[in-house]
Design an enzyme around this catalytic site. Structure first.
Site, mmCIF file in Angstrom:
data_model
loop_
_atom_site.group_PDB
_atom_site.id
_atom_site.type_symbol
_atom_site.label_atom_id
_atom_site.label_comp_id
_atom_site.label_asym_id
_atom_site.label_seq_id
_atom_site.Cartn_x
_atom_site.Cartn_y
_atom_site.Cartn_z
ATOM 1 N N HIS A 35 0.832 -1.202 0.000
ATOM 2 C CA HIS A 35 0.000 0.000 0.000
ATOM 3 C C HIS A 35 0.869 1.254 0.000
ATOM 4 C CE1 HIS A 35 -3.169 -2.651 2.136
ATOM 5 N NE2 HIS A 35 -2.974 -2.969 0.887
ATOM 6 N N CYS A 86 -0.806 0.307 -20.103
ATOM 7 C CA CYS A 86 -0.689 1.187 -18.927
ATOM 8 C C CYS A 86 0.206 0.645 -17.815
ATOM 9 C CB CYS A 86 -2.067 1.523 -18.378
ATOM 10 S SG CYS A 86 -2.910 0.129 -17.637
#
Ligand code: PEP
Ligand code: MG
Length: 745
Positions: free
Chosen positions: A363, A676
């Site tokens: 994270h 991407c």
């Protein structure tokens, strides 16, 4: 342990403390200390060796050896008995020193006449400061109590060395002065120079000696019981934790509940240490022991032990993690690990982040990437080495950190940063020009984003739109599922900021390893291939539906692009698409405005989709290749595993042939295609994709300039032909031919 030795030890420690309290230079103090210890231990010799640099020990004071050897006798780490104690962090106790393996005779010291040797490390929380030695003429093996007593003395010396008590005269013994290089791994590219800001600064122990053992023991017991209550409290929320967090807490609970742990600290207090110094001593000793262990599981417990000891020290000293120190001007955050919400709180004030743990997909890494802050992960032991305010250089490209660098290193680093800034300036001139190659082919360059704060880069970088808006951050940084209204407001502001430019929102890619604080953790052996992304969205559709509603409301009547992550089969796409259309129709039925144009896409991140039937391609308004995941599954090489993540080249012929297959299929079905993953922002890779026929690339905003610069100078048709030729000739990698082409541009 007999009371006599306890009493002696306490008296010695008190005398040591008094010595330090009296005025005088560092050398003078060291001399008095060695004579005090020799006297108290009943030995002819007591010597203190301190590190001059990380590899060299220097005799800094002695009672009993030749005084002329002080500050002359030096040894390398591992050399002789002293060097061995320093290297292993374990005591050596022998009645016959000359016959010990590794014994080194140093004639200048006159030590040949001393046969007994007891050396203990002077260390603080696994940080090596020096070696304390006592020697005597007659051959005797010191008692365990002597060893133990000398370790306690060494502990107090360590604290004093730490406090700078000896550093005045010779500049020795002060750790945290030398330059240290850390080789970690890249979490986010970029370079930064700044000052260390420890997320959790170390607790400073100012009173290593305790006057009243009973009172110190009582303080320790109170703190241990408060610690146990704290851990129990944390464990009450275990249901909302991931497996690893829970396991760590269970390990803490076990350690904190261990009688041996508390008992050993009690014994140290009995010998004269304060409760705080006893905690540190136990931590140092256990650390040295665990570090020698060949068992990686045990070595990992080091961090648990450090964390637990720090908690206990905070309880004892009342020092919180907020020391009131002001954030330096160019803060580089240094931490073992950090949660996404905390990192986001610091936000763009940080110049860089260095973590001991972390992973590319963690994270914290997601946030660092979103904030475009250089991040180095796996910088082992940096939290023990770094002090608040130390100068630090972060090289996110190489995964390298220089702590307290030499001026020459800083200067070279600054040159590198200046060159990059210079290049960015040059790229700024290209901002409003298209990425058109010499043959007239234009490539759409878009940016990746994940925060509202990213949107200004849309203008600054000259991106044609947002090719990937990752929506995880808003979920990761809250203690609960965000409300639909909150999300709709954010998505709407993102669209406002993008204006006419298109934003491709990707629905939540979360689950398995990326567990949200409020999600029930799943026990999965292979999280990257587990229950994540659209799999969670389709199986438990509540959150997905809410997110889709938020997107539709945010768009109002404006055009909307949504893509679904980790689609592996056409029916997953059809179901996800169906859910979006269903929400749109419901909104329309309620009389609310719905997007005037709705583009629905799939992320191609699993090889299976490259072989899906044509009808799938035809049903997609667009496809975006998620190269990070696609590559890891193509080569079966974990993108988060440092050992394998760079093993396979994106320009490997097999991978590019596979990408080309996707390009051809999209062309035949008239499906818009973009790429991407991180590779889209690497100029050589980007150029190769463009030559193979990808017309849209989405990348970090900072990469747009370099990629555009290269495309504008290249002739994609020419490069394509060279690539075909190399492939026909059987090249395994197309990198040589592409780099050769670039070299002649
Ligand atoms: C990818 O896999 O390439 C991608 C863009 O998604 P993420 O990095 O968020 O998994
Ligand atoms: Mg992905």
């Amino acid at each position: 342990m007999p009371d006599r030795s306890k009493g002696d030890s306490r008296t010695l420690l008190r005398r040591l403390r008094d010595t330090l309290a009296t005025p005088g230079g560092g050398q003078d103090r060291l001399d008095r200390i060695t004579s005090l210890i020799a006297d108290s231990m009943g030995t002819e010799v007591c010597s203190i060796y301190l590190f001059r640099d990380p590899e060299t020990l220097e005799l800094c004071a002695t009672e009993g050896l030749n005084a002329a050897a002080v500050h002359h006798t030096r040894m390398r780490l591992g050399e002789g008995l002293v060097g061995r104690v320093a290297r292993t962090g374990a005591p050596i106790n022998t009645g016959d020193a000359p016959s010990e393996p590794g014994f080194r005779y140093m004639p200048e010291t006159g030590e040949e006449i001393f046969s007994s040797f007891l050396g203990v490390p002077i260390q603080r929380v696994g940080e090596k400061l020096g070696v304390l030695v006592v020697q005597s003429k007659h051959a005797r093996q010191f008692l365990d109590d002597d060893v133990y007593g000398l370790e306690v003395v060494a502990m107090v010396l360590a604290e004093m060395t730490e406090l700078g008590a000896f550093t005045a005269d010779h500049g020795i013994g002060a750790t945290h002065r030398f330059p240290v290089l850390f080789r970690g791994a890249t979490g986010q590219e970029g370079a930064a120079e700044g000052r260390v800001w420890l997320h959790e600064p170390r607790v400073v122990v100012t009173n290593p000696v305790g006057d009243d053992p009973d009172a110190e023991r009582a303080r320790l017991e109170d703190a241990v019981s408060a610690l146990r209550t704290q851990i129990d409290g944390l464990l009450e929320n275990a249901a909302t934790m991931d497996k690893e967090q829970r396991q760590v807490l269970e390990a803490y609970k076990m350690l904190a509940g261990s009688r041996g742990w508390v008992q050993r600290m009690g014994e140290d207090i009995g010998l004269g240490l304060s409760a705080e110094a006893a905690v540190e001593k136990e931590q140092s000793t256990a650390r040295a022991r665990l570090e020698r262990s060949p068992d990686p599981y045990l070595r990992e417990r080091l961090n648990d032990l450090a964390d637990l000891s720090n908690r206990l020290l905070r309880l004892l000293t009342g020092q919180g993690s907020d020391t009131g120190a002001a954030l330096p001007e160019d803060p580089v955050l240094v931490a073992r690990n950090i949660g996404p919400a905390e990192l986001l709180d610091y936000g763009r004030r940080l110049k860089g982040v260095v973590l001991e743990e972390g992973s590319v997909g963690s994270h914290a890494a997601i946030v660092a990437r979103a904030l475009a802050i250089p991040l180095v992960i796996h910088a082992e032991r940096i939290t023990t080495e770094a002090l608040n305010g130390d100068s630090i250089l972060v090289d996110g490209d190489q995964g390298i950190v220089h702590l307290r660098p030499e001026e020459s290193v800083s200067a070279a680093f600054r040159d590198k940063i200046a060159m990059a800034a210079e290049a960015q300036k040059r790229y700024a001139d290209l901002r409003d020009l298209p990425a058109t190659d010499r043959s007239g082919q234009t490539i759409s360059l878009m940016m990746n984003a994940g925060l509202m704060a990213d949107l200004p880069s849309l203008k600054g970088s000259g991106a044609d739109g947002v090719g990937l808006f990752r929506t995880e951050l808003q979920f990761l940084t809250r203690a609960r599922v965000p409300r639909r209204g909150e999300l709709a407001a954010l998505y709407s502001r993102v669209m406002d900021a993008a204006g006419e430019k298109r934003v491709q929102f990707r629905t939540l890619d979360i689950g398995s390893d990326k567990v949200l604080p409020y999600m029930k953790p799943q026990d999965e052996p292979n999280p990257a291939m587990g229950w994540r992304a659209i799999r969670v969205g389709l199986d438990k559709p509540g959150v997905l539906r809410m997110q889709l509603q938020a997107l539709i409301r945010a768009a109002g009547g404006r055009p909307l692009s949504v893509m679904f992550p980790f689609i592996a089969t056409p029916d997953e796409f059809h179901d996800a698409r169906g859910a979006l259309l269903h929400e749109r129709d419901r909104e329309a039925a309620r009389g609310r405005p719905v997007p005037e144009e709705l583009k629905i896409g799939a992320m191609l991140e699993t090889p299976s989709l490259a072989f899906a039937q044509d009808s799938f391609y035809a049903a997609c308004d667009f496809i975006s290749i998620g190269g990070n995941d696609l590559k890891q599954f193509f080569f079966a090489a974990d993108r988060e595993n440092e050992r394998v993540r760079r093993r396979y080249d994106t320009l490997d012929t097999a991978f590019l042939t596979f990408i080309e297959r996707i390009i051809v299929r999209c062309r035949h079905t008239d499906t818009a295609l973009s790429f991407c993953g991180e590779d889209a922002g690497r100029p050589v890779e980007a150029l190769t994709f463009a030559a193979l026929g990808i017309r849209a690339l989405s990348m970090r905003p900072a990469s747009i300039g370099p990629v555009k610069h290269l495309i504008r100078r290249a002739d994609l048709q020419e490069l394509r032909k060279l690539i075909q030729d190399a492939r026909n000739q059987g090249a395994q990698s197309l990198r040589p031919v592409v780099t050769e082409y670039l070299a002649h541009l």
